[in-house]
Design an enzyme around this catalytic site. Structure first.
Site, PDB file in Angstrom:
ATOM      1  N   ARG A  29     -16.842   5.236   1.480  1.00  0.00           N
ATOM      2  CA  ARG A  29     -17.259   6.647   1.458  1.00  0.00           C
ATOM      3  C   ARG A  29     -17.275   7.191   0.045  1.00  0.00           C
ATOM      4  NH1 ARG A  29     -12.831   7.010   4.923  1.00  0.00           N
ATOM      5  NH2 ARG A  29     -11.750   8.392   3.476  1.00  0.00           N
ATOM      6  N   HIS A  74       0.826   5.554  -1.332  1.00  0.00           N
ATOM      7  CA  HIS A  74       0.418   6.769  -2.041  1.00  0.00           C
ATOM      8  C   HIS A  74       1.712   7.561  -2.187  1.00  0.00           C
ATOM      9  CE1 HIS A  74      -3.612   5.559  -0.900  1.00  0.00           C
ATOM     10  NE2 HIS A  74      -3.286   5.630   0.372  1.00  0.00           N
ATOM     11  N   HIS A 133      -9.745   0.856   0.893  1.00  0.00           N
ATOM     12  CA  HIS A 133      -9.565   1.294   2.281  1.00  0.00           C
ATOM     13  C   HIS A 133     -10.853   0.981   3.030  1.00  0.00           C
ATOM     14  CE1 HIS A 133      -6.944   4.793   0.609  1.00  0.00           C
ATOM     15  NE2 HIS A 133      -6.121   4.087   1.352  1.00  0.00           N
ATOM     16  N   GLN A 147       2.631  11.304  -1.246  1.00  0.00           N
ATOM     17  CA  GLN A 147       2.579  11.749   0.141  1.00  0.00           C
ATOM     18  C   GLN A 147       3.947  11.765   0.816  1.00  0.00           C
ATOM     19  OE1 GLN A 147      -0.538   9.608   2.226  1.00  0.00           O
ATOM     20  NE2 GLN A 147      -2.075  10.189   0.720  1.00  0.00           N
ATOM     21  N   HIS A 159      -6.143  -1.443   5.943  1.00  0.00           N
ATOM     22  CA  HIS A 159      -6.340  -1.055   7.350  1.00  0.00           C
ATOM     23  C   HIS A 159      -7.249  -2.042   8.084  1.00  0.00           C
ATOM     24  CE1 HIS A 159      -4.182   2.503   6.300  1.00  0.00           C
ATOM     25  NE2 HIS A 159      -5.160   3.005   5.571  1.00  0.00           N
ATOM     26  N   TYR A 180      -4.643   7.594  -6.696  1.00  0.00           N
ATOM     27  CA  TYR A 180      -5.891   8.350  -6.909  1.00  0.00           C
ATOM     28  C   TYR A 180      -5.677   9.785  -7.363  1.00  0.00           C
ATOM     29  CZ  TYR A 180      -5.162   9.784  -1.969  1.00  0.00           C
ATOM     30  OH  TYR A 180      -4.652  10.255  -0.779  1.00  0.00           O
ATOM     31  N   HIS A 193       0.829  -1.215   0.000  1.00  0.00           N
ATOM     32  CA  HIS A 193       0.000   0.000   0.000  1.00  0.00           C
ATOM     33  C   HIS A 193       0.857   1.256   0.000  1.00  0.00           C
ATOM     34  CE1 HIS A 193      -3.803   2.032   0.324  1.00  0.00           C
ATOM     35  NE2 HIS A 193      -3.404   2.725   1.376  1.00  0.00           N
ATOM     36  N   GLU A 218     -10.779   2.434   8.667  1.00  0.00           N
ATOM     37  CA  GLU A 218      -9.524   2.981   9.188  1.00  0.00           C
ATOM     38  C   GLU A 218      -9.784   3.819  10.440  1.00  0.00           C
ATOM     39  OE1 GLU A 218      -7.389   5.421   6.392  1.00  0.00           O
ATOM     40  OE2 GLU A 218      -5.693   5.730   7.750  1.00  0.00           O
ATOM     41  N   ASP A 278       2.066   3.177   3.025  1.00  0.00           N
ATOM     42  CA  ASP A 278       0.932   4.100   2.944  1.00  0.00           C
ATOM     43  C   ASP A 278       1.348   5.557   2.755  1.00  0.00           C
ATOM     44  OD1 ASP A 278      -1.591   5.195   3.082  1.00  0.00           O
ATOM     45  OD2 ASP A 278      -2.114   4.384   5.023  1.00  0.00           O
ATOM     46  N   ARG A 299      -5.729  15.154   6.562  1.00  0.00           N
ATOM     47  CA  ARG A 299      -6.201  15.027   5.185  1.00  0.00           C
ATOM     48  C   ARG A 299      -6.320  16.399   4.518  1.00  0.00           C
ATOM     49  NH1 ARG A 299     -11.914  12.378   3.302  1.00  0.00           N
ATOM     50  NH2 ARG A 299     -12.622  14.353   4.174  1.00  0.00           N
TER      51      ARG A 299
HETATM   52 ZN   LIG Z   1      -4.072   4.584   1.958  1.00  0.00          ZN
END
Ligand SMILES: [Zn+2]
Length: 456
Positions: free
Chosen positions: A213, A62, A236, A65, A273, A125, A60, A239, A324, A86
């Protein structure tokens, strides 16, 4: 076929256990073509300088980040949480251009190799520009991820992410989320566009649903019915406690419960998660065959909670590890914190060992290798004939590593040292890290430094 190289390994963790004095032959496709046990040395083999273990798959990531790692550690005016973190992440996204994404991902992937990973699953994403403006090529940022993996020399499973909504029940995305969103049809076209590009590079293609979500059940079913990647499916889930409360308010069910009730979850799936589960959910997820995608350092950093790992393994569940948000980039830190979280909660030691007398390090290492490989869609894992030659050479000159043998090597690495015990790393038959340095370390660092200055 001619052999690319042969390695003489004084100690090596093969798929069926530790062995001494082994010659590994690697073919021109970067795969292990032969394993010969017991020779006293080979005049034609390169002698590795420490114990050899398989490189892990990081399930996992991203990548972008990594640019904000360490920059969200100042207390804000309100109570800080995942949700305030976030907002900081959305501000970063708004300023990153495709060149920046590629440079940051290249740096990250070089660091993951140095941390003992040979493969990464990118849960991608960040598809569009600021405000949701489309690039001329809808696959622009995905292609930058492929390029970064190629430059760094890490194996890649690319998971374009379907993301459409801000919250449960199909609410409209907010401004910060516009760079992430797709309708179903353009998302399916993105997958089609990427299939040949991934195949050409030897990368695996799968897909992800961001979360319950971010996609309605109808959209999820439409995507799953039409996609043809044949690769893994990640999501996800559970979490944060607020996510559990919101899911209950919307559906009357908890997130993992809802996912298992409504989606065809099986061993192709990876639940990222899955922190907040009842014992019933824990048992059901374990028995579904899905891999639990655990990211202990990020989960600690964001204040998510502690995964019920001891119970999950007791039910026969499979897990792998990911980094992550990339506040850490090493196999050792993730596995160590996975075990320590269980100890802190239970006030007991050695929670994840497979049985009396078993090494915790070995148990976790084997489990993560198997689960991570499955979540990455890799057909083979571990050091065996036919597997990709993704190898970590631990530092035989390190006092802890050089004096250990068997499973103690893993326990010394994971609990008493860290990435400084990683000496050389081979991915797909190529040495990408030698003596703790990536093959392009200087150029990668220079470009990365410029991006950090630009984004500051
Ligand atoms: Zn993630």
């Amino acid at each position: 076929m001619t052999m690319l190289r042969t390695l003489f390994c004084p100690q090596i963790l093969l798929a069926d256990g530790w062995a001494a004095n082994v010659v590994i032959a690697i073919d021109g496709h970067g795969r292990i073509a032969g394993i010969e046990r017991g020779p006293t040395g080979s005049a034609h083999a390169e002698i590795v300088r420490g114990p050899v273990v398989p490189a892990q798959a990081n399930l996992h990531s991203h990548a972008f980040q990594r640019a904000m790692a360490g920059l969200a550690e100042q207390a804000g005016a309100t109570e800080d949480s995942f949700w305030t973190w976030r907002e900081a992440m959305y501000r970063l996204v708004a300023r990153m251009r495709p060149d920046d994404i590629e440079i940051v991902a290249t740096k990250l992937y070089s660091e993951l190799l140095k941390g003992g990973f040979g493969h990464v699953v990118e849960f991608h994403y960040l598809h569009h520009a600021d405000g949701g403006r489309r690039y001329d090529d809808g696959a622009e940022t995905s292609l930058r991820i492929l390029k970064a993996a190629e430059t760094a020399g890490i194996g890649l499973t690319h998971l374009p992410v379907f993301y459409a909504h801000a919250g449960f029940g199909g609410t409209a995305p907010n401004q910060g989320q516009l760079p992430f969103v797709h309708d179903v049809d353009p998302f399916l076209k993105l997958l089609e566009r990427l299939a040949p590009a991934c195949a050409a590079q030897g990368a695996r293609l799968g897909l992800a649903i961001h979360s319950l979500r971010a996609a309605t059940p109808e959209e999820m079913r439409a995507v799953l019915a039409a996609e043809r990647t044949g690769g893994p499916v990640h999501i996800h889930v559970a979490e944060q406690e607020r996510e559990v409360e919101d899911c209950l308010a919307w559906s009357g069910r908890r997130p993992v419960e809802f996912l298992l009730d409504e989606m065809p979850v099986d061993d192709r799936w990876c639940a990222i998660h899955a922190t907040h589960m009842t014992p019933q959910e824990t048992a059901r997820l374990a028995r579904s065959g899905a891999v639990a995608g655990l990211c202990p350092v990020t989960e600690a950093n964001l204040g998510d909670g502690i995964f019920p790992a001891a119970d999950f393994l007791g039910f026969g569940g499979a897990f792998g590890i990911g980094t992550d948000s990339h506040v850490a980039t090493s196999v050792a830190e993730e596995l160590r914190l996975l075990e320590y979280g269980q100890r802190l909660r239970d006030r007991r030691r050695n929670r994840l060992a497979s049985g009396s007398g078993a090494s915790v390090g070995r148990t976790m290492f084997d489990a993560a290798l198997s689960g991570g490989g499955r979540a990455a869609g890799l057909d083979t894992h571990g050091i065996s004939v036919g597997a990709r030659a993704d190898l970590v050479v631990l530092d035989g000159d390190h006092p802890f590593i050089g004096t250990a043998s068997g499973d103690q090597i893993l326990d010394r690495w994971l609990f008493a040292t860290g990435s400084d015990a990683v000496r050389d790393v081979m991915a797909s038959g190529q040495w990408v890290v030698r003596d703790g340095r990536h093959r392009d370390e200087e150029a990668i660092d220079r470009a990365f430094r410029d991006v950090l200055v630009k984004l500051a």
